[in-house]
Motif scaffolding. Structure first.
Motif, short mmCIF file in Angstrom:
data_model
loop_
_atom_site.label_atom_id
_atom_site.label_comp_id
_atom_site.label_asym_id
_atom_site.label_seq_id
_atom_site.Cartn_x
_atom_site.Cartn_y
_atom_site.Cartn_z
N PHE A 1 6.74 104.10 -114.72
CA PHE A 1 6.71 105.56 -114.71
C PHE A 1 7.54 106.08 -115.88
CE2 PHE A 1 5.96 104.24 -110.40
CZ PHE A 1 5.01 105.13 -109.91
N VAL A 2 6.91 106.88 -116.71
CA VAL A 2 7.57 107.43 -117.90
C VAL A 2 7.59 108.95 -117.79
CG1 VAL A 2 7.58 107.58 -120.41
CG2 VAL A 2 6.80 105.48 -119.30
N LEU A 3 8.79 109.52 -117.76
CA LEU A 3 8.95 110.98 -117.73
C LEU A 3 9.14 111.47 -119.15
CD1 LEU A 3 10.95 113.00 -115.13
CD2 LEU A 3 11.25 113.51 -117.56
N SER A 4 8.29 112.40 -119.59
CA SER A 4 8.31 112.86 -120.98
C SER A 4 8.71 114.33 -121.06
CB SER A 4 6.92 112.68 -121.63
OG SER A 4 6.54 111.32 -121.62
N ASP A 5 9.65 114.62 -121.96
CA ASP A 5 10.05 115.99 -122.28
C ASP A 5 9.23 116.42 -123.50
OD1 ASP A 5 11.19 118.36 -123.01
OD2 ASP A 5 13.25 117.63 -123.08
N HIS A 6 8.26 117.31 -123.31
CA HIS A 6 7.36 117.66 -124.40
C HIS A 6 8.04 118.49 -125.48
CE1 HIS A 6 3.74 115.97 -122.67
NE2 HIS A 6 4.06 116.51 -121.51
N LEU A 7 9.12 119.17 -125.13
CA LEU A 7 9.77 120.01 -126.13
C LEU A 7 10.57 119.19 -127.13
CD1 LEU A 7 9.76 123.03 -126.65
CD2 LEU A 7 11.95 123.20 -125.45
N THR A 8 11.28 118.18 -126.65
CA THR A 8 12.10 117.35 -127.53
C THR A 8 11.44 116.03 -127.91
OG1 THR A 8 13.22 116.25 -125.68
CG2 THR A 8 14.17 118.33 -126.47
N GLY A 9 10.42 115.63 -127.16
CA GLY A 9 9.76 114.37 -127.44
C GLY A 9 10.46 113.17 -126.80
N ARG A 10 11.54 113.39 -126.06
CA ARG A 10 12.26 112.29 -125.43
C ARG A 10 11.48 111.77 -124.23
NH1 ARG A 10 18.32 113.30 -124.01
NH2 ARG A 10 18.10 111.06 -123.63
N GLN A 11 11.63 110.47 -123.97
CA GLN A 11 10.98 109.84 -122.84
C GLN A 11 11.99 109.06 -122.03
OE1 GLN A 11 7.72 107.56 -124.63
NE2 GLN A 11 6.29 109.19 -124.08
N PHE A 12 11.79 109.04 -120.71
CA PHE A 12 12.71 108.37 -119.79
C PHE A 12 11.89 107.46 -118.89
CE2 PHE A 12 14.13 112.61 -120.85
CZ PHE A 12 15.46 112.45 -121.21
N VAL A 13 12.23 106.16 -118.91
CA VAL A 13 11.56 105.19 -118.05
C VAL A 13 12.29 105.15 -116.72
CG1 VAL A 13 10.86 102.78 -117.78
CG2 VAL A 13 10.83 103.85 -120.05
N ASP A 14 11.53 105.06 -115.62
CA ASP A 14 12.17 105.09 -114.30
C ASP A 14 13.13 103.91 -114.12
OD1 ASP A 14 10.41 103.22 -111.94
OD2 ASP A 14 9.82 103.29 -114.04
N GLN A 15 14.20 104.16 -113.38
CA GLN A 15 15.26 103.18 -113.18
C GLN A 15 15.29 102.71 -111.74
OE1 GLN A 15 18.05 106.25 -114.98
NE2 GLN A 15 19.02 104.36 -115.71
N ILE A 16 15.82 101.53 -111.54
CA ILE A 16 15.99 100.99 -110.20
C ILE A 16 17.37 101.41 -109.69
CG2 ILE A 16 15.94 98.93 -108.77
CD1 ILE A 16 13.31 99.61 -110.20
N LEU A 17 17.40 102.27 -108.68
CA LEU A 17 18.64 102.80 -108.13
C LEU A 17 18.69 102.51 -106.64
CD1 LEU A 17 18.59 106.30 -109.90
CD2 LEU A 17 19.73 104.22 -110.69
N PRO A 18 19.25 101.36 -106.26
CA PRO A 18 19.27 100.98 -104.83
C PRO A 18 19.98 102.00 -103.94
CG PRO A 18 19.80 99.09 -106.22
CD PRO A 18 19.81 100.28 -107.11
N THR A 19 21.02 102.65 -104.45
CA THR A 19 21.76 103.60 -103.61
C THR A 19 20.99 104.90 -103.40
OG1 THR A 19 22.92 104.46 -105.57
CG2 THR A 19 23.99 102.67 -104.34
N ALA A 20 19.96 105.12 -104.20
CA ALA A 20 19.23 106.38 -104.11
C ALA A 20 18.16 106.35 -103.03
CB ALA A 20 18.60 106.71 -105.46
N ILE A 21 17.55 105.19 -102.81
CA ILE A 21 16.40 105.13 -101.91
C ILE A 21 16.73 105.55 -100.48
CG2 ILE A 21 14.76 103.54 -100.83
CD1 ILE A 21 14.33 102.23 -103.46
N PRO A 22 17.85 105.07 -99.86
CA PRO A 22 18.13 105.51 -98.48
C PRO A 22 18.29 107.03 -98.36
CG PRO A 22 19.45 103.58 -99.04
CD PRO A 22 18.82 104.04 -100.30
#
Length: 328
Positions: free
Chosen positions: A179-200
């Motif tokens: 999953f790639v999140l793209s900021d169209h204004l700046t052109g930056r892209q963020f690949v999804d991260q594995i965050l075990p503490t976030a899922i619960p």
């Protein structure tokens, strides 16, 4: 009943019949809304979209084969003109290697998702301490509804002719997502991260009863085939951190839903591009109170043509599309 009233009723009936028979133009982004049993609320359903033209490449030249084996060139003392004695020249190995069509089987998974949201979560740092961060996340569901496309062969005069496709399905498929999140204004892209503490915490917030997988765990789960519209599917979540708080025009590209690809040109230097699903979102907010901002799915509409054109330019589109399939 008066003649005028009869005419009015007849006009209404004709209008209703015409409206029911009229067919809406086919949309390029046909999504639906659905209530789910395992995650309260509404999910947006993107249907699978395998295309017949994705089942083959060519005609193309196997130049690497011709370069690696020059001895297959037809000719020599027995054929000084380079022509075979009986068969046409097109039946020689060299000529056939210049008109090759590569065929393959194509599948595509159905993708559904809940609204893109934020949440503050304590994330472990490399030194073992916890750091509170704003996490962007998207809860999704994948289902395998079949409809795989496979070239079917018919034998004509001893040769196999491929002029049709057949729709098939297997017991299950696997999903290998990115999953790639793209900021169209700046052109930056963020690949999804594995965050075990976030899922619960996300699971509690979204009230999800089904198992919720990250982008690594879900690769080990079989996506079972089902034609049932109420099938539970397999649930996952994509998470991102350190996203620009001033982001307004954003898209999420989902890779792994299909094995379709295309190649730009031929040869070892020609790049391959994978087919991805691009979901377009609009966030009318700022850096203050980000968790209260609503991230809306789709391209915003403006009456002013100049404003609308500006918005479309941010997403690289010529028309309003909530989502599109493209090759990256």
């Amino acid at each position: 009943m008066s003649p005028g009233r009869n005419s009015l009723i007849a006009l209404v009936v004709l209008t209703l019949v015409w409206s029911s028979d009229a067919q809406e133009p086919t949309r390029k982004d046909p999504s639906t809304q659905e209530q789910t049993q395992f995650a309260p609320g509404v999910v947006t359903v993107i249907p699978a979209s395998p295309k017949p033209e994705e089942t083959f490449d060519g005609p193309m030249t196997l130049q690497s084969l011709l370069d690696a084996y020059p001895e297959i060139q037809f000719g020599g003392d027995s054929h000084p003109s380079g022509e075979p004695h009986f068969d046409p020249r097109s039946r020689t190995l060299v000529e056939m290697a210049k008109q090759v069509i590569l065929r393959r089987e194509i599948y595509c998974l159905e993708f559904s998702f809940k609204p893109l949201r934020h949440i503050y979560i304590d994330i472990p740092r490399p030194d073992g301490r916890m750091q509170r961060k704003l996490v962007w996340y998207m809860v999704y569901r994948v289902r395998y509804r079949g409809g795989d496309l496979r070239p079917a062969a018919d034998t004509v005069a001893g040769d196999k002719i491929y002029k049709r496709l057949e729709s098939i399905h297997y017991d299950s498929r696997f999903f290998f997502p990115t999953f790639v999140l793209s900021d169209h204004l700046t052109g930056r892209q963020f690949v999804d991260q594995i965050l075990p503490t976030a899922i619960p915490k996300i699971k509690i917030r979204e009230q999800i009863d089904a198992p919720l997988h990250n982008s690594v765990d879900i690769t080990r789960v079989k996506i079972p085939y089902s034609s049932d519209s109420a099938a539970p599917g397999v649930w996952g979540v994509a998470t991102w951190t350190d996203v620009d708080p001033n982001l307004d025009f954003v898209s999420v590209e989902v890779f792994g839903l299909t094995n379709a690809f295309e190649q730009d040109g031929e040869g070892p230097d020609a790049p391959y591009r994978r087919k991805a699903l691009q979901l377009n979102f609009y966030r009318p907010g700022d850096a203050m109170s980000q968790t209260e901002d609503e991230i809306r799915f789709g391209i915003p509409a403006f009456e002013n043509a100049k404003e609308q054109n500006y918005i479309l330019q941010q997403y690289g589109l010529d028309e309003r599309l909530d989502y599109q399939w493209l090759f990256r």
